[in-house]
Design a protein around this motif. Structure first.
Motif, mmCIF file in Angstrom:
data_model
loop_
_atom_site.group_PDB
_atom_site.id
_atom_site.type_symbol
_atom_site.label_atom_id
_atom_site.label_comp_id
_atom_site.label_asym_id
_atom_site.label_seq_id
_atom_site.Cartn_x
_atom_site.Cartn_y
_atom_site.Cartn_z
ATOM 1 N N ARG A 1 0.310 -1.458 -0.443
ATOM 2 C CA ARG A 1 -0.017 0.058 -0.190
ATOM 3 C C ARG A 1 0.578 1.122 0.136
ATOM 4 O O ARG A 1 0.670 2.068 -0.529
ATOM 5 C CB ARG A 1 -0.803 -0.034 1.037
ATOM 6 N N ALA B 1 1.063 4.058 -3.556
ATOM 7 C CA ALA B 1 0.661 6.017 -2.820
ATOM 8 C C ALA B 1 1.756 6.318 -3.278
ATOM 9 O O ALA B 1 1.954 7.230 -3.431
ATOM 10 C CB ALA B 1 0.619 5.246 -1.097
ATOM 11 N N SER B 2 3.082 5.763 -2.805
ATOM 12 C CA SER B 2 3.901 6.648 -3.161
ATOM 13 C C SER B 2 5.801 6.220 -4.338
ATOM 14 O O SER B 2 5.947 7.285 -5.071
ATOM 15 C CB SER B 2 5.041 6.578 -2.498
ATOM 16 N N ALA C 1 1.502 7.014 8.490
ATOM 17 C CA ALA C 1 0.278 7.580 7.323
ATOM 18 C C ALA C 1 -0.209 6.241 6.370
ATOM 19 O O ALA C 1 -1.226 7.114 6.285
ATOM 20 C CB ALA C 1 1.505 7.956 6.235
ATOM 21 N N VAL C 2 0.518 5.640 6.413
ATOM 22 C CA VAL C 2 -0.448 4.426 5.350
ATOM 23 C C VAL C 2 -1.081 4.196 5.826
ATOM 24 O O VAL C 2 -2.680 4.329 5.312
ATOM 25 C CB VAL C 2 0.478 3.050 5.476
ATOM 26 N N LYS D 1 -3.372 5.781 8.070
ATOM 27 C CA LYS D 1 -4.048 6.892 8.321
ATOM 28 C C LYS D 1 -5.451 7.155 6.999
ATOM 29 O O LYS D 1 -6.345 7.081 7.083
ATOM 30 C CB LYS D 1 -3.397 7.717 8.748
ATOM 31 N N ASN D 2 -4.125 7.415 5.977
ATOM 32 C CA ASN D 2 -4.702 7.123 4.518
ATOM 33 C C ASN D 2 -5.840 6.078 3.477
ATOM 34 O O ASN D 2 -6.416 6.011 3.025
ATOM 35 C CB ASN D 2 -3.509 7.063 3.101
ATOM 36 N N THR D 3 -5.121 4.702 4.582
ATOM 37 C CA THR D 3 -6.237 3.638 4.131
ATOM 38 C C THR D 3 -7.799 4.240 4.823
ATOM 39 O O THR D 3 -8.628 3.255 4.702
ATOM 40 C CB THR D 3 -5.172 2.360 4.031
ATOM 41 N N ARG E 1 -8.015 5.464 8.244
ATOM 42 C CA ARG E 1 -8.974 6.869 8.364
ATOM 43 C C ARG E 1 -8.559 6.500 10.123
ATOM 44 O O ARG E 1 -9.248 6.691 11.040
ATOM 45 C CB ARG E 1 -10.720 7.226 7.780
#
Length: 354
Positions: free
Chosen positions: A227, A231-232, A246-247, A249-251, A253
């Motif tokens: 993931r 994303a990056s 961050a991964v 949170k973005n995936t 929440r």
């Protein structure tokens, strides 16, 4: 130096308040705010939150039907009592007399040591509710409750008598899905838990609480690394903690909260508040309350004048009792404390690794 004037309960409380001002508070202090009540009995309502039910249609000029209260379960318990102390002996008093000699470098150290002994009692009192709260948030094998046994006393409280919470709010992973296996998919587990609570209560889970050992297992899973790559666009064998957060949170929440503080039990054995292999998903806001009762020291000794009593941290009583023969000063910390857990149905716990 008159020790009775200098070593008072009020002085102890004031010094503790000042000394603890810069300390990081326990996790449970924010999720279960302290409250005070009289007596030993504690009553609260469990599982009172759920999806709102639409009003029933009603014709004009007709009596409205009365709605029954659903989703409430009344729980009652007798709050447990904790107390421990230390003694300032006649020999200690002789050492303190050296403080009259201001040139003695040992004097100040001795005075600080005496206050440190009391601080240790207060810190020990604060461990009790945090230990209880973490037992509720990270229940062993999904059995929500509190269990503390020592000195021939057994304090055991079952917060899930009908096992309904365990059935609906607890998940134990097995096989390839345990997080020590690289093939595990933490995002799927997070979604399953969040969907389960949302469907039953309408609540959004916002934070995943775990310790660093469990966090590191999650960070090594292939699902998380892939993931991050998608994303990056950067493939990495090792991800920093911030990148992992961050991964997630973005995936999903979800915010990640790491909690690695520890305590020692009555046998002086060290334990983490958050056990390895457990993840607790919680919503925003308080989950319950930490209830303090009125200790015998606060209720009786303070009014009688036979002891010097002060209260710290809402309900921890610090009492100083002077014995005339031999001349000893006994200092005690006592508390009656038990958390209520009104929003337990809005919390989901996963056992992600044996």
């Amino acid at each position: 130096m008159n020790l009775r004037d200098f070593f008072t309960a009020a002085a102890i409380a004031a010094n503790w308040t000042e000394a603890s001002a810069g300390q990081t508070p326990y996790l449970g202090a924010g999720l279960f705010p302290a409250r005070k009540k009289a007596g030993l009995d504690l009553t609260w309502l469990k599982g009172s939150k759920g999806l709102p039910v639409s009003l029933s249609p009603s014709p004009f000029d007709a009596k409205a039907p009365l709605r029954s209260r659903i989703g409430f379960e009344k729980l009652e318990a007798e709050m447990p009592f904790f107390r421990e102390g230390f003694r300032l002996t006649e020999r200690d008093r002789q050492e303190l007399l050296r403080s009259a000699d201001t040139s003695d470098p040992y004097a100040r150290a001795m005075i600080e040591h005496i206050f440190d002994d009391v601080y240790e009692l207060i810190a020990a009192a604060n461990v009790v509710p945090e230990r209880m709260i973490c037992q509720l948030l990270f229940p062993q094998d999904g059995n929500v409750g509190i269990s503390i046994q020592a000195n021939g006393v057994d304090y055991t409280y079952n917060y899930d008598g009908d096992k309904a919470w365990r059935e609906n709010n607890y998940m134990e992973l097995t096989g390839n899905q345990i997080w020590s296996n690289a093939a595990a998919d933490p995002f799927l587990h997070f979604k399953t838990a969040m969907d389960a609570v949302r469907v039953r209560t309408g609540t959004e889970l916002t934070t995943a609480v775990m310790n660093t050992n469990t966090f590191n297992l999650m960070a090594k899973t292939t699902a998380l690394k892939e993931r991050f790559l998608s994303a990056s666009g950067a493939a990495r064998a090792f991800l920093s903690d911030d990148e992992v957060r961050a991964v997630v949170k973005n995936t999903s929440r979800l915010q990640i909260a790491l909690y690695d503080r520890m305590y020692r039990d009555e046998d002086r054995a060290a334990h983490p508040f958050v056990p390895d292999g457990y993840v607790c998903l919680i919503p925003d806001g308080a989950l319950g309350a930490t209830w303090y009762g009125t200790t015998p020291e606060e209720a009786d000794l303070a009014a009688s004048g036979s002891a010097d009593v002060a209260i710290v941290n809402t309900g921890v009583a610090i009492s100083r009792v002077v014995e005339e023969h031999p001349v000893n000063i006994n200092t005690f910390a006592s508390e009656i404390v038990l958390p209520s857990y009104e929003r337990m149905d809005e919390v989901f716990v996963m056992k992600v690794c044996p």
